[in-house]
Write an enzyme that holds these catalytic residues in place. Sequence first.
Site, mmCIF file in Angstrom:
data_model
loop_
_atom_site.group_PDB
_atom_site.id
_atom_site.type_symbol
_atom_site.label_atom_id
_atom_site.label_comp_id
_atom_site.label_asym_id
_atom_site.label_seq_id
_atom_site.Cartn_x
_atom_site.Cartn_y
_atom_site.Cartn_z
ATOM 1 N N PHE A 1 2.265 -8.765 3.212
ATOM 2 C CA PHE A 1 1.929 -7.353 3.008
ATOM 3 C C PHE A 1 3.048 -6.727 2.156
ATOM 4 C CE2 PHE A 1 0.419 -8.784 7.131
ATOM 5 C CZ PHE A 1 -0.928 -8.503 7.088
ATOM 6 N N ASP B 1 0.164 -10.218 -0.953
ATOM 7 C CA ASP B 1 -0.517 -8.939 -0.732
ATOM 8 C C ASP B 1 -1.964 -9.104 -1.187
ATOM 9 O OD1 ASP B 1 0.592 -5.799 -0.267
ATOM 10 O OD2 ASP B 1 -1.370 -5.978 -1.238
ATOM 11 N N ASN C 1 -5.593 -12.322 1.021
ATOM 12 C CA ASN C 1 -5.603 -11.724 2.355
ATOM 13 C C ASN C 1 -4.558 -12.448 3.212
ATOM 14 O OD1 ASN C 1 -6.199 -11.052 5.045
ATOM 15 N ND2 ASN C 1 -8.344 -10.655 4.502
ATOM 16 N N ALA C 2 -3.623 -11.690 3.744
ATOM 17 C CA ALA C 2 -2.516 -12.317 4.492
ATOM 18 C C ALA C 2 -3.012 -13.031 5.751
ATOM 19 C CB ALA C 2 -1.477 -11.260 4.860
ATOM 20 N N ASP D 1 4.800 -6.689 7.308
ATOM 21 C CA ASP D 1 4.795 -5.223 7.220
ATOM 22 C C ASP D 1 3.379 -4.739 6.905
ATOM 23 O OD1 ASP D 1 5.547 -2.575 7.069
ATOM 24 O OD2 ASP D 1 6.276 -2.722 5.010
ATOM 25 N N CYS E 1 3.875 0.669 11.446
ATOM 26 C CA CYS E 1 3.945 2.064 10.999
ATOM 27 C C CYS E 1 2.837 2.898 11.616
ATOM 28 C CB CYS E 1 3.878 2.140 9.476
ATOM 29 S SG CYS E 1 2.366 1.430 8.814
HETATM 30 N N1 SAH Z 1 6.121 -3.935 2.659
HETATM 31 C C1 SAH Z 1 5.633 -2.966 1.707
HETATM 32 C C2 SAH Z 1 4.691 -1.965 2.308
HETATM 33 C C3 SAH Z 1 3.452 -2.568 2.885
HETATM 34 S S1 SAH Z 1 2.139 -1.450 2.935
HETATM 35 C C4 SAH Z 1 6.820 -2.238 1.087
HETATM 36 O O1 SAH Z 1 7.864 -2.172 1.711
HETATM 37 O O2 SAH Z 1 6.667 -1.691 0.008
HETATM 38 C C5 SAH Z 1 0.837 -2.490 3.348
HETATM 39 C C6 SAH Z 1 0.377 -3.413 2.252
HETATM 40 O O3 SAH Z 1 -0.555 -4.294 2.847
HETATM 41 C C7 SAH Z 1 -0.357 -2.765 1.085
HETATM 42 O O4 SAH Z 1 0.283 -3.134 -0.095
HETATM 43 C C8 SAH Z 1 -1.774 -3.366 1.118
HETATM 44 O O5 SAH Z 1 -2.272 -3.693 -0.174
HETATM 45 C C9 SAH Z 1 -1.544 -4.625 1.902
HETATM 46 N N2 SAH Z 1 -2.680 -5.154 2.663
HETATM 47 C C10 SAH Z 1 -3.596 -4.501 3.390
HETATM 48 N N3 SAH Z 1 -4.406 -5.360 4.024
HETATM 49 C C11 SAH Z 1 -3.987 -6.606 3.695
HETATM 50 C C12 SAH Z 1 -4.390 -7.923 4.034
HETATM 51 N N4 SAH Z 1 -5.414 -8.134 4.862
HETATM 52 N N5 SAH Z 1 -3.700 -8.955 3.509
HETATM 53 C C13 SAH Z 1 -2.650 -8.747 2.679
HETATM 54 N N6 SAH Z 1 -2.234 -7.540 2.325
HETATM 55 C C14 SAH Z 1 -2.881 -6.475 2.821
#
Ligand code: SAH
Length: 394
Positions: free
Chosen positions: A221, A243, A269-270, A295, A335
């Site tokens: 993420f 991401d 997708n994570a 995150d 968060c």
């Molecule tokens: N760690 C980042 C903030 C993360 S915000 C920083 O410090 O800048 C959450 C992120 O998760 C977003 O960029 C969004 O695109 C991503 N996201 C949402 N669902 C997701 C998923 N299923 N798999 C991977 N990424 C995802």
Amino acid sequence: MAGLVIAPKARIFHGHDWVYGTEVRTVFGNPKPGDVVLLKDQRDHYLGSAMYNPQSQIIARRFSRRKQDLDRDFFARRIAQAITLRERLLPGEAMRRVVWSESDGLPGLIVDQYADVLVVQTLTMAMYLRLGLIRDILCDLFRPRSIIVRNDSPMLAAEGIEPATYVAVGEEPAPFVGTARGIRFCVDLATGQKTGLYLDQMQNYADVAKLAAGRRVLDCFSNQGGFGLACALAGAAHVTSVDISEEAIAAVRRNAELNGVSIEAIAENAFDFLKRESDAVRNGADPKWDLIILDPPSFTRNKKSLAGALRGYKEIHLRALQMLPVGGILSTFCCSHHASDALFRETIANAAVDGHCTLRLLRRHGQSPDHPVLLNIPETEYLKGYTYELVPGR
Ligand code: SAH
């Protein structure tokens, strides 16, 4: 002047600054949404000045314990105090949150500074109606190249504010390079896009990066790469960022280049990524990463979807733990306002039970100091994080 008589036992008598509609005995003087109202208890004791909006569940937000109007002097003073605090906590930082709502005595006003560009949000009716005044004061104090108003939060509907994003001062800025805590970022604040950086995480980039030297780091993420970039700059042996957003991953690649580091950036997708990689390790493959960062976005906007969100949190933690070697490190963040700190920790603990591993706390994390926490308003504390180490042989 218009005002509210507050019912006994309301949270304002316990130090909070919010008044819920259910906590009001009587409304007098016929205030309009966005007006300043006086707050009184039932014995006619004065409790302070608040901004009023009957459309919101939070019908009044106190911004002063005295009689105070929302005038130019007030805004100029509070915003100047907010800047002074940032100068004390984050001296010389060009990219930071300079005004954060209740925490700066300005409920509903958020101002993010990206070098000479300001991004403003108004999340309460009172602030929304005074945007012109706020804009003028920001111009006096910052002399910005541009001010972007970005009212696109899902919270606006609750206040009856129409979403809108536009350039209020200057021109729409082209993407530019800015530095935050020693990391270079390509900042793209185009009004058509979801914007900016996760300024609340900046401190945590540095804190996690302290553990990264020589380690192989997986940043899940990742958004535009903050954690991974900090780790790479701190001497990580390898960094992988994942991401789901192609745009975010393109930004990670750009930012890696800007900082002269190499990052493997994967748009996926994570959940799928972590499942595949953890299955591989469980089937005997060698662990590929020694430090995993999680995150995720807030998987829940309300209490109803909390159970599902916690299942999601647990799953990614279990998979991450299964992928780590003994001595490996997990840094994880939450968060969500609705998932409490205790619930978050319980979720990590449950994942550790299922993963048959013992975790030792290395560090607690919170939001960066430009997002101050007020003791009397627990809602100002929302970002929590933990770094754990996988303890051998138990
Ligand atoms: N760690 C980042 C903030 C993360 S915000 C920083 O410090 O800048 C959450 C992120 O998760 C977003 O960029 C969004 O695109 C991503 N996201 C949402 N669902 C997701 C998923 N299923 N798999 C991977 N990424 C995802």
